[in-house]
Design an enzyme around this catalytic site. Structure first.
Site, PDB file in Angstrom:
ATOM      1  N   HIS A 114       7.055  -4.921   8.036  1.00  0.00           N
ATOM      2  CA  HIS A 114       8.104  -4.061   7.473  1.00  0.00           C
ATOM      3  C   HIS A 114       9.279  -4.200   8.435  1.00  0.00           C
ATOM      4  O   HIS A 114       9.200  -3.768   9.583  1.00  0.00           O
ATOM      5  CB  HIS A 114       7.584  -2.622   7.382  1.00  0.00           C
ATOM      6  CG  HIS A 114       8.559  -1.679   6.742  1.00  0.00           C
ATOM      7  ND1 HIS A 114       8.259  -0.365   6.501  1.00  0.00           N
ATOM      8  CD2 HIS A 114       9.823  -1.860   6.302  1.00  0.00           C
ATOM      9  CE1 HIS A 114       9.307   0.224   5.921  1.00  0.00           C
ATOM     10  NE2 HIS A 114      10.262  -0.659   5.800  1.00  0.00           N
TER      11      HIS A 114
ATOM     12  N   CYS B  94       2.564   3.085   9.768  1.00  0.00           N
ATOM     13  CA  CYS B  94       2.802   4.416   9.214  1.00  0.00           C
ATOM     14  C   CYS B  94       3.180   5.393  10.317  1.00  0.00           C
ATOM     15  O   CYS B  94       2.482   5.504  11.317  1.00  0.00           O
ATOM     16  CB  CYS B  94       1.549   4.905   8.483  1.00  0.00           C
ATOM     17  SG  CYS B  94       1.753   6.567   7.859  1.00  0.00           S
TER      18      CYS B  94
ATOM     19  N   PRO C 165       0.853  -1.196   0.000  1.00  0.00           N
ATOM     20  CA  PRO C 165       0.000   0.000   0.000  1.00  0.00           C
ATOM     21  C   PRO C 165       0.885   1.242   0.000  1.00  0.00           C
ATOM     22  O   PRO C 165       1.805   1.329   0.814  1.00  0.00           O
ATOM     23  CB  PRO C 165      -0.775  -0.113   1.322  1.00  0.00           C
ATOM     24  CG  PRO C 165       0.069  -0.991   2.197  1.00  0.00           C
ATOM     25  CD  PRO C 165       0.839  -1.903   1.287  1.00  0.00           C
TER      26      PRO C 165
ATOM     27  N   GLY D 174      10.091  -4.611   2.962  1.00  0.00           N
ATOM     28  CA  GLY D 174      11.165  -3.661   3.234  1.00  0.00           C
ATOM     29  C   GLY D 174      12.437  -3.985   2.476  1.00  0.00           C
ATOM     30  O   GLY D 174      13.051  -5.037   2.684  1.00  0.00           O
TER      31      GLY D 174
ATOM     32  N   GLY E 147       7.395  -2.691  -2.371  1.00  0.00           N
ATOM     33  CA  GLY E 147       6.811  -1.364  -2.456  1.00  0.00           C
ATOM     34  C   GLY E 147       7.444  -0.529  -3.548  1.00  0.00           C
ATOM     35  O   GLY E 147       7.057  -0.588  -4.719  1.00  0.00           O
TER      36      GLY E 147
END
Ligand SMILES: Cc1cc2nc3c(=O)[nH]c(=O)nc-3n(C[C@H](O)[C@H](O)[C@H](O)COP(=O)(O)O)c2cc1C
Length: 334
Positions: free
Chosen positions: A167, A96, A13, A208, A229
């Protein structure tokens, strides 16, 4: 509705990036990846313009909807709305680190409240049939990643989470920007491998720093899935090798240019519905990185696609600048 999601290869995301145009484009490059939306907060889901925030094309599927929030009832309500919109899974953001998110007491700061995260998962699970997953960090600030990640994992596992995406670095809530928090805290893949060893039955997905599909494949020897990502977004041609390399399935298109050509009918349809060309083509800029003509392709789109009246012909003109006769034009066989 499917109650299991294959997390073997996920596209992360990413706010401002993985919008519905981006997801449609990525789906042309891989049929098998599990794709994620941008994070949407519970407040926006409950009070905002749902068609704009949650609307998407069924061709994007499977797509999981990521929620930001920390209030079990609001998350349950938002999850149910996400399910009604057709999403294949619901994911809670516990990673986040932005200031805006910290003010709302959600995102990465929830790493400090494992019991609450468990309550959130349980509340969402009670409301939806689709899988509920969590995306987290290995810890925040001064937390010990051994204890912090164990506590979070035990809590969400007990609540019946379908998968945990980790992550593999800490987030520092004070002193680092969100961007720095994606690069500065060191990656610790070993921590995630140990987590898997301790929870063999819980699907664990590593995120990650994975920059190519070969690295993804290596992690899959030890874990249930990987999430890519920035590399997926910035060099989307890599996605063309996901189906053949990780799933033993044919790629949707033989090369990047064929996939780009397949985007044209979508562009025509979306422009007719009022979209701007640049809103779609901005996600395609890295498709030919390294191929002769890639720079001209990018430059043409960067200058022409933003102009009023830019249309599918603008995109076709940009594509014509790419040299597909070059030996390495991002074909699947290469
Ligand atoms: C532009 C951008 C936006 C992001 N937005 C989100 C988000 O909405 N939700 C989330 O969980 N992570 C978000 N992330 C973090 C990514 O999902 C991922 O965890 C991070 O980039 C590390 O993976 P990578 O090294 O493969 O890029 C974002 C990352 C970027 C680059």
């Amino acid at each position: 509705m499917a109650n299991h999601l294959d997390h073997r290869f996920c596209i992360a995301p990413m706010m401002e990036w993985t919008d519905r145009h981006c997801r449609f484009f990525h789906r042309l490059l891989t049929r098998r990846a599990l794709i994620y939306t941008e994070m949407v907060t519970t407040g926006a889901v409950i009070h905002g313009d749902r068609t704009r925030l949650l609307g998407h094309d069924p061709a994007e599927h499977p797509v999981a909807f990521q929620l930001g929030g920390c209030e079990p009832n609001a998350l349950a309500q938002s999850a149910a709305i996400g399910e009604d919109f057709g999403y294949a899974g619901i994911n809670l953001n516990v990673g986040c680190p932005s200031d805006r998110v910290q003010e709302g007491r959600f995102g990465a700061c929830l790493m400090a409240e494992p019991a609450l995260v468990g309550d959130c998962v349980a509340a969402m699970k009670a409301k939806v049939r689709v899988p509920v997953t969590v995306k987290c960090r290995i810890g925040i600030d001064e937390q010990d990643p051994e204890a912090a990640l164990d506590a979070l994992t035990s809590s969400v596992a007990q609540a019946g989470v379908e998968a945990l995406i980790v992550h593999a670095r800490k987030a520092w809530l004070k002193g680092l920007s969100p961007r720095e928090n994606r690069d500065v805290p060191p990656l610790d893949y070993g921590r995630v491998y140990r987590l898997k060893a301790a929870h063999p039955k819980l699907p664990i997905v590593l995120n990650g720093g994975i920059t190519n599909v070969e690295q993804a494949q290596d992690h899959l020897d030890r874990l249930d899935g990987v999430m890519m990502g920035r590399a997926a977004y910035q060099e989307p041609w890599r996605l063309l090798t996901v189906d053949p390399q990780l799933f033993g399935a044919p790629a949707p298109f033989p090369d990047a240019k064929a996939a780009a050509a397949a985007l044209i009918p979508y562009i025509e349809r979306e422009l007719a519905r009022g979209a701007r060309l640049h809103a779609i083509t901005r996600h395609v800029l890295g498709l030919f990185r390294g191929v002769p003509g890639a720079r001209a392709f990018r430059r043409h789109l960067a200058t022409e696609a933003v102009k009023p009246g830019a249309d599918a012909a603008t995109f076709r003109d940009a594509l014509a600048l790419v040299n597909t006769d070059a030996p390495l034009a991002h074909s699947v066989a290469a």
